[in-house]
Design a protein around this motif. Structure first.
Motif, PDB file in Angstrom:
ATOM      1  N   GLY A 393       0.802  -1.221   0.000  1.00 24.06           N
ATOM      2  CA  GLY A 393       0.000   0.000   0.000  1.00 24.06           C
ATOM      3  C   GLY A 393       0.830   1.264   0.000  1.00 24.06           C
ATOM      4  O   GLY A 393       0.401   2.307  -0.501  1.00 24.06           O
ATOM      5  N   LEU A 394       2.043   1.177   0.574  1.00 22.52           N
ATOM      6  CA  LEU A 394       2.899   2.355   0.688  1.00 22.52           C
ATOM      7  C   LEU A 394       3.847   2.526  -0.489  1.00 22.52           C
ATOM      8  O   LEU A 394       4.601   3.490  -0.544  1.00 22.52           O
ATOM      9  CB  LEU A 394       3.730   2.270   1.983  1.00 22.52           C
ATOM     10  CG  LEU A 394       2.936   2.324   3.292  1.00 22.52           C
ATOM     11  CD1 LEU A 394       3.840   1.982   4.466  1.00 22.52           C
ATOM     12  CD2 LEU A 394       2.302   3.686   3.484  1.00 22.52           C
ATOM     13  N   SER A 395       3.813   1.570  -1.409  1.00 21.04           N
ATOM     14  CA  SER A 395       4.772   1.616  -2.514  1.00 21.04           C
ATOM     15  C   SER A 395       4.639   2.873  -3.357  1.00 21.04           C
ATOM     16  O   SER A 395       5.600   3.357  -3.942  1.00 21.04           O
ATOM     17  CB  SER A 395       4.602   0.378  -3.404  1.00 21.04           C
ATOM     18  OG  SER A 395       3.275   0.306  -3.916  1.00 21.04           O
ATOM     19  N   ASN A 396       3.428   3.420  -3.413  1.00 29.00           N
ATOM     20  CA  ASN A 396       3.207   4.632  -4.219  1.00 29.00           C
ATOM     21  C   ASN A 396       3.110   5.895  -3.364  1.00 29.00           C
ATOM     22  O   ASN A 396       2.832   6.972  -3.890  1.00 29.00           O
ATOM     23  CB  ASN A 396       1.921   4.473  -5.056  1.00 29.00           C
ATOM     24  CG  ASN A 396       2.025   3.342  -6.058  1.00 29.00           C
ATOM     25  OD1 ASN A 396       3.079   3.140  -6.665  1.00 29.00           O
ATOM     26  ND2 ASN A 396       0.945   2.590  -6.227  1.00 29.00           N
ATOM     27  N   LEU A 397       3.298   5.745  -2.052  1.00 27.96           N
ATOM     28  CA  LEU A 397       3.229   6.906  -1.164  1.00 27.96           C
ATOM     29  C   LEU A 397       4.623   7.440  -0.886  1.00 27.96           C
ATOM     30  O   LEU A 397       5.550   6.677  -0.641  1.00 27.96           O
ATOM     31  CB  LEU A 397       2.570   6.532   0.168  1.00 27.96           C
ATOM     32  CG  LEU A 397       1.064   6.318   0.200  1.00 27.96           C
ATOM     33  CD1 LEU A 397       0.630   6.023   1.620  1.00 27.96           C
ATOM     34  CD2 LEU A 397       0.313   7.526  -0.329  1.00 27.96           C
ATOM     35  N   GLY A 398       4.759   8.744  -0.901  1.00 21.87           N
ATOM     36  CA  GLY A 398       6.036   9.348  -0.551  1.00 21.87           C
ATOM     37  C   GLY A 398       6.199   9.398   0.959  1.00 21.87           C
ATOM     38  O   GLY A 398       5.252   9.189   1.716  1.00 21.87           O
ATOM     39  N   SER A 399       7.411   9.685   1.408  1.00 25.79           N
ATOM     40  CA  SER A 399       7.694   9.736   2.837  1.00 25.79           C
ATOM     41  C   SER A 399       6.895  10.828   3.550  1.00 25.79           C
ATOM     42  O   SER A 399       6.444  10.648   4.679  1.00 25.79           O
ATOM     43  CB  SER A 399       9.199   9.952   3.059  1.00 25.79           C
ATOM     44  OG  SER A 399       9.629  11.136   2.403  1.00 25.79           O
TER      45      SER A 399
END
Length: 505
Positions: A393-399
């Motif tokens: 789920g976080l693969s496309n979210l930036g830090s």
């Protein structure tokens, strides 16, 4: 016709943090029967290696596992490190505070400051808010503040302010300090230990956040106090002003006990020195600058001195490498030093130390109960699966997006689990590793968690500190919310922006 007695309706009462955490343990145990089991490969340091998830045989948890989870949460097992080190630290710091409180040095110290600034009470706002904020940031000052409200409320009302100013000085000051905790053992300490990092990791950035939020809070309270001083009708509690003037009639005669003794002053110096030493020990000096190896060299040199090195101890750890064993030892040592400095009787010292420990027993136990959630997840082999879902789920979210979402996530969680240490132990084991997938440093996740917890603790009606302070001041909780509304927005935005900027650095 029979007289029917109307039975009063039972009002819903929020269960304790222990009950909530145990219900979560049961819920997670049920999930081990539903969620597929899996595991990640790890490096030599035990850190999870991304993209190495694989399915394994399921291991659903039963009734016995549920009841043994808090036990293993304390002592640890093959899959989960126990909370014994942080629980023991909490008990020892409680004993240290019990000894210091026995001397009345903190109470009389604040009373002396108030007495010294008589006629210049407006200057007390920034001064006392900074002092209370430092207490919140370093040792989680909260319940200890209750003693100061009866002292400050009459002073602030008597010089033309109102009871809200007095409450804000103490409550906002201490809880904003907790929001920007630097080495607070009940927030920073528990969360860092859960992630196997030093409480000193990220201390510089948290110090910057401390300056920002404390400055905003002082400006807000000072501005409100100035408005009330200029026109009392600007007060949120103006309708009860006459009642407050009678209720909190100020006795202008100096109260006995506000003059500090030489021993009390020495205890205050010892108290402050203890936290300075702890901070010095926790700051990772060589990580800030590889050439900053002075403390390592100095410790080796000192231990190499014949006789003196043996007297000091061969297990002395240099500043920058301290962890819970070292800081627990420090507080035990300083408690004994305070006993000698104050010339306290041995029996009084033991009684005060044990009394202080008992005050923090609940906190020490709740850490273990909360760690039981992690025990169930790890033993049921679903921790890796949850992390895997997070990784996808976080693969496309930036830090930046992740850290702000983590901050927002912890706000409702802080209402659900009001114990800061319980919340950290229950959730940090999942959110911290997820942060790694998003490229966020674990110490910043700690900052997000404690910022949200501190933010909520400024207004939550489930906090005994908030409700106790308002009860003493005869202020309704809704009035407090109206007063705090704008400040809450300022603090939320400032913290969110800070976290976002730090995530990009």
């Amino acid at each position: 016709m029979q007289n029917q007695q109307s039975t009063p309706k039972k009002k819903f009462k929020m269960p304790s943090a222990y009950t909530i955490l145990f219900l979560i343990i049961i819920f997670v145990a049920i999930l081990t029967w539903i969620i597929p089991a899996g595991q990640y490969s790890t490096d030599k340091a035990g850190n999870i290696i991304a993209h190495t998830y694989k399915a394994v045989a399921s291991n659903p948890q039963g009734i016995w596992d549920v009841f043994s989870a808090p036990i293993y949460g304390m002592i640890g097992n093959d899959t989960t490190e126990g909370a014994i080190s942080i629980s023991l630290f909490i008990l020892v710091i409680g004993g240290f505070l019990g000894v210091v409180n026995q001397t009345k040095a903190l109470d009389d110290g604040i009373a002396t400051v108030v007495s010294k600034y008589k006629g210049k009470e407006k200057f007390l706002i920034p001064l006392l808010m900074i002092l209370f904020a430092l207490g919140g940031s370093t040792y989680g000052m909260a319940e200890e503040t209750i003693a100061f409200y009866p002292l400050l409320i009459p002073v602030m009302i008597g010089v033309g302010f109102d009871s809200l100013v007095a409450v804000a000085i103490v409550l906002v000051g201490s809880q904003v300090g907790c929001l920007a905790s630097t080495v607070n053992p009940f927030a920073t300490g528990v969360a860092s230990q859960t992630l196997n990092i030093s409480p000193g990791d990220g201390i510089i950035s948290r110090a910057v956040l401390f300056v920002i939020v404390v400055a905003i809070s002082i400006w807000f309270v000072y501005r409100y106090a100035s408005k009330v001083e200029k026109d009392p009708s600007n007060s949120y509690v103006y309708e009860q002003r006459e009642a407050d003037l009678k209720r909190f009639a100020l006795n202008h005669e100096d109260k006995p006990g506000t003059k500090m003794t030489g021993r009390q002053k020495a205890v205050l110096w010892m108290f402050g020195l203890t936290f300075v030493i702890m901070i010095m020990g926790l700051i990772p000096w060589d990580q800030i600058n590889a050439k900053w190896t002075f403390f390592v060299s100095f410790t080796k040199w000192m231990q190499g001195i014949p006789v003196l090195g043996s007297i000091i101890g061969s297990n002395l750890v240099p500043f920058g490498s301290w962890y819970f064993t070292e800081i627990t030892t420090l507080f035990l040592l300083m408690a004994v030093i305070v006993m000698f400095v104050f010339k306290m009787k041995e029996s009084t010292f033991i009684e005060s130390f044990l009394s202080g420990m008992s005050d923090f027993m609940g906190v020490a136990i709740i850490v273990a109960v909360a760690r039981g959630i992690q025990v169930i997840m790890n033993d049921g082999s679903i921790t890796a699966t949850v992390l895997h879902w997070g990784e996808m789920g976080l693969s496309n979210l930036g830090s930046t997006v992740f850290i702000i979402l983590a901050y927002i996530f912890y706000i409702p969680m802080s209402f659900l689990i009001p114990s800061t240490s319980g919340l950290a132990a229950a959730t940090m084991g999942i959110i911290g590793p997820m942060g790694k997938f998003a490229g966020v440093d674990p110490s910043l996740v700690v900052t997000a968690y404690q910022s949200a917890s501190g933010w909520v603790n400024l207004i939550t009606p489930t906090s005994g500190v908030v409700m106790g302070a308002l009860t003493i001041a005869h202020v309704n909780i809704t009035t407090w919310w109206k007063f705090m509304f704008k400040l809450m927005i300022y603090l939320f935005l400032a913290t969110a922006v800070f976290l976002g900027v730090m995530a990009m650095l």
